[in-house]
Design a protein around this motif. Structure first.
Motif, mmCIF file in Angstrom:
data_model
loop_
_atom_site.group_PDB
_atom_site.id
_atom_site.type_symbol
_atom_site.label_atom_id
_atom_site.label_comp_id
_atom_site.label_asym_id
_atom_site.label_seq_id
_atom_site.Cartn_x
_atom_site.Cartn_y
_atom_site.Cartn_z
ATOM 1 N N SER A 89 0.830 -1.207 0.000
ATOM 2 C CA SER A 89 0.000 0.000 0.000
ATOM 3 C C SER A 89 0.864 1.256 0.000
ATOM 4 C CB SER A 89 -0.924 -0.008 1.222
ATOM 5 O OG SER A 89 -1.699 1.161 1.291
ATOM 6 N N GLU A 90 1.961 1.214 0.740
ATOM 7 C CA GLU A 90 2.845 2.374 0.808
ATOM 8 C C GLU A 90 3.609 2.570 -0.497
ATOM 9 O OE1 GLU A 90 5.135 1.610 4.312
ATOM 10 O OE2 GLU A 90 3.531 2.245 5.663
ATOM 11 N N ILE A 91 3.952 1.470 -1.164
ATOM 12 C CA ILE A 91 4.591 1.572 -2.481
ATOM 13 C C ILE A 91 3.615 2.199 -3.467
ATOM 14 C CG2 ILE A 91 5.484 0.258 -4.451
ATOM 15 C CD1 ILE A 91 6.500 -1.815 -2.384
ATOM 16 N N LYS A 92 2.399 1.683 -3.463
ATOM 17 C CA LYS A 92 1.374 2.173 -4.390
ATOM 18 C C LYS A 92 1.077 3.645 -4.159
ATOM 19 C CE LYS A 92 -3.263 0.904 -6.038
ATOM 20 N NZ LYS A 92 -4.359 -0.086 -5.878
ATOM 21 N N GLY A 93 1.084 4.059 -2.899
ATOM 22 C CA GLY A 93 0.790 5.441 -2.569
ATOM 23 C C GLY A 93 2.008 6.348 -2.635
ATOM 24 N N ARG A 94 3.126 5.802 -3.101
ATOM 25 C CA ARG A 94 4.385 6.552 -3.227
ATOM 26 C C ARG A 94 4.890 7.077 -1.892
ATOM 27 N NH1 ARG A 94 5.552 7.981 -8.654
ATOM 28 N NH2 ARG A 94 3.849 7.466 -10.096
ATOM 29 N N ASP A 96 1.690 -0.128 -11.859
ATOM 30 C CA ASP A 96 2.610 -0.995 -12.598
ATOM 31 C C ASP A 96 3.966 -1.118 -11.896
ATOM 32 O OD1 ASP A 96 2.975 -2.716 -14.761
ATOM 33 O OD2 ASP A 96 3.963 -1.191 -15.979
ATOM 34 N N TRP A 97 3.938 -1.083 -10.558
ATOM 35 C CA TRP A 97 5.184 -1.185 -9.804
ATOM 36 C C TRP A 97 5.806 -2.571 -9.912
ATOM 37 C CZ3 TRP A 97 7.291 3.154 -8.416
ATOM 38 C CH2 TRP A 97 6.483 4.263 -8.163
ATOM 39 N N VAL A 98 4.955 -3.600 -10.029
ATOM 40 C CA VAL A 98 5.441 -4.978 -10.150
ATOM 41 C C VAL A 98 4.954 -5.557 -11.462
ATOM 42 C CG1 VAL A 98 5.281 -7.318 -9.200
ATOM 43 C CG2 VAL A 98 5.531 -5.359 -7.649
ATOM 44 N N ILE A 129 12.056 -6.924 -8.440
ATOM 45 C CA ILE A 129 12.687 -5.619 -8.569
ATOM 46 C C ILE A 129 11.596 -4.648 -9.008
ATOM 47 C CG2 ILE A 129 14.431 -4.249 -9.778
ATOM 48 C CD1 ILE A 129 16.021 -6.849 -10.159
ATOM 49 N N LEU A 130 11.381 -3.602 -8.245
ATOM 50 C CA LEU A 130 10.300 -2.670 -8.516
ATOM 51 C C LEU A 130 10.577 -1.813 -9.748
ATOM 52 C CD1 LEU A 130 9.691 -1.516 -4.848
ATOM 53 C CD2 LEU A 130 8.118 -2.894 -6.226
ATOM 54 N N ARG A 131 9.507 -1.414 -10.408
ATOM 55 C CA ARG A 131 9.642 -0.539 -11.573
ATOM 56 C C ARG A 131 10.379 0.743 -11.172
ATOM 57 N NH1 ARG A 131 7.098 3.912 -12.943
ATOM 58 N NH2 ARG A 131 5.394 3.641 -11.441
ATOM 59 N N GLY A 132 11.309 1.135 -12.025
ATOM 60 C CA GLY A 132 12.042 2.368 -11.759
ATOM 61 C C GLY A 132 13.028 2.267 -10.616
ATOM 62 N N ALA A 133 13.448 1.046 -10.258
ATOM 63 C CA ALA A 133 14.409 0.874 -9.161
ATOM 64 C C ALA A 133 15.641 1.751 -9.422
ATOM 65 C CB ALA A 133 14.822 -0.590 -9.049
ATOM 66 N N PRO A 134 15.985 2.643 -8.498
ATOM 67 C CA PRO A 134 17.105 3.553 -8.734
ATOM 68 C C PRO A 134 18.465 2.871 -8.806
ATOM 69 C CG PRO A 134 16.241 3.817 -6.509
ATOM 70 C CD PRO A 134 15.280 2.943 -7.249
ATOM 71 N N HIS A 135 18.558 1.671 -8.250
ATOM 72 C CA HIS A 135 19.823 0.933 -8.267
ATOM 73 C C HIS A 135 19.567 -0.462 -8.851
ATOM 74 C CE1 HIS A 135 19.995 3.769 -4.757
ATOM 75 N NE2 HIS A 135 20.995 4.204 -5.504
ATOM 76 N N GLY A 136 19.082 -0.469 -10.085
ATOM 77 C CA GLY A 136 18.646 -1.706 -10.710
ATOM 78 C C GLY A 136 19.723 -2.758 -10.819
ATOM 79 N N GLN A 137 20.952 -2.355 -11.138
ATOM 80 C CA GLN A 137 22.026 -3.330 -11.299
ATOM 81 C C GLN A 137 22.359 -4.004 -9.970
ATOM 82 O OE1 GLN A 137 26.144 -2.046 -12.403
ATOM 83 N NE2 GLN A 137 25.691 -3.183 -14.287
ATOM 84 N N ALA A 138 22.489 -3.208 -8.913
ATOM 85 C CA ALA A 138 22.767 -3.767 -7.597
ATOM 86 C C ALA A 138 21.587 -4.598 -7.102
ATOM 87 C CB ALA A 138 23.080 -2.649 -6.605
#
Length: 293
Positions: free
Chosen positions: A70-75, A100-102, A236-245
């Motif tokens: 819920s907190e992810i969805k609500g940013r 579309d976070w997941v 891994i969430l959409r737009g993950a700021p550290h996608g490679q790690a």
């Protein structure tokens, strides 16, 4: 105190799947939102060991899976990785209407629900002499569980009690033990429930077997026909700021050392399985899951 598990060389091969040589870079801090029942696994096991093996840094935040979603969805929370205790929680974050976070997730472990109790409680002896439900029916017992609206464990507790009514042929058992589904005298945040039991604030509670094994809490195993299981997933969430790690962390958790750590912390590893949009799954994740089967 955080302790590291010994680094197992094959795990580095798994890391290499999602962390190519081009990743020679300054270490990154990856933010992981995870089900509170995994606090020991991630904060004392996998997290420190991953830091040592990769040069990146794990930073976790624990909570009820539904609440975190819920907190992810609500940013309200931003992270690289989301680890849930129930596959269906991911569906609340899938699709355009849900941000579309997941778009995909991997199931990697499971653990059945049990009744844990404080060995110093005045009710402790009852759990060794009487059926678990009779022990929970004693007058004055302080019982703890999580909120079914915020955490899969709380929802599984309600499901367990409904199954128990049928299994033991005892209509009304759930209400006698739990009261209302949202009984405020029994509901506590997932990340505090173990501590409340250990400190003596509670006499007993509903936990996953991994939690009671990890914290050496006496527990009553329930019949398989009654006890539902947590099924843990990672994405891994959409737009993950550290996608490679984040990819490197996922590879580490699903690799040999990660699976060893799962067992050490009382979880039952399962053959990794991908769900969601096949086209959205990174090729490296597909290859990693295929090797883990």
């Amino acid at each position: 105190m955080r302790t590291s598990l010994p680094v197992i060389r094959p795990a580095l091969c798994a890391l290499a799947v999602l962390m190519p040589l081009a990743a020679a870079r300054a270490g990154q801090t990856i933010d992981v939102l995870y089900a509170g029942s995994l606090v020991n696994l991630l904060e004392r096991g996998v997290g420190p060991a991953f830091d040592k093996a990769s040069g990146d840094r794990f930073r976790g935040y624990a909570g009820g899976s539904k609440q975190l979603a819920s907190e992810i969805k609500g940013r309200l929370r931003h992270a690289d990785i989301f680890i849930s205790a129930a596959p269906k929680v991911n569906r609340a974050l899938m699709g355009e209407a849900n941000g579309d976070w997941v778009r995909w997730y991997v199931t990697f472990a499971q653990s059945p629900l049990v009744v844990g109790y404080n060995p110093k409680s005045r009710f402790a002896t009852a759990f060794g002499k009487e059926p678990w439900y009779e022990a929970l029916l004693q007058k004055g017992i302080r019982l703890g569980r999580t909120d079914p609206k915020l955490d899969p464990k709380g929802a599984l507790t309600l499901a367990l009690m409904k199954k128990a009514e049928v299994f033991y042929k005892m209509p009304g058992l759930s209400r006698r033990i739990l009261g209302a589904a949202d009984n405020p005298r029994q509901i506590f945040p997932e990340e505090t429930l173990v501590g409340r039991l250990q400190s003596g604030q509670l006499d007993a509670g509903f936990f996953y077997a991994s939690e009671t094994a990890d914290d050496r809490i006496p527990a009553v195993r329930l019949p398989a026909a009654v006890a539902p299981k947590a099924r843990y997933t990672i994405t891994i969430l959409r737009g993950a700021p550290h996608g490679q790690a984040a990819g490197a962390f996922l590879a580490y958790l699903l690799g040999p050392q990660g699976r060893t750590s799962l067992k050490l912390h009382g979880l039952d590893p399962v053959a990794p399985a991908i769900a969601g949009d096949p086209a959205a799954v990174p090729a490296a994740v597909k290859a990693l899951v295929a090797r883990g089967r």
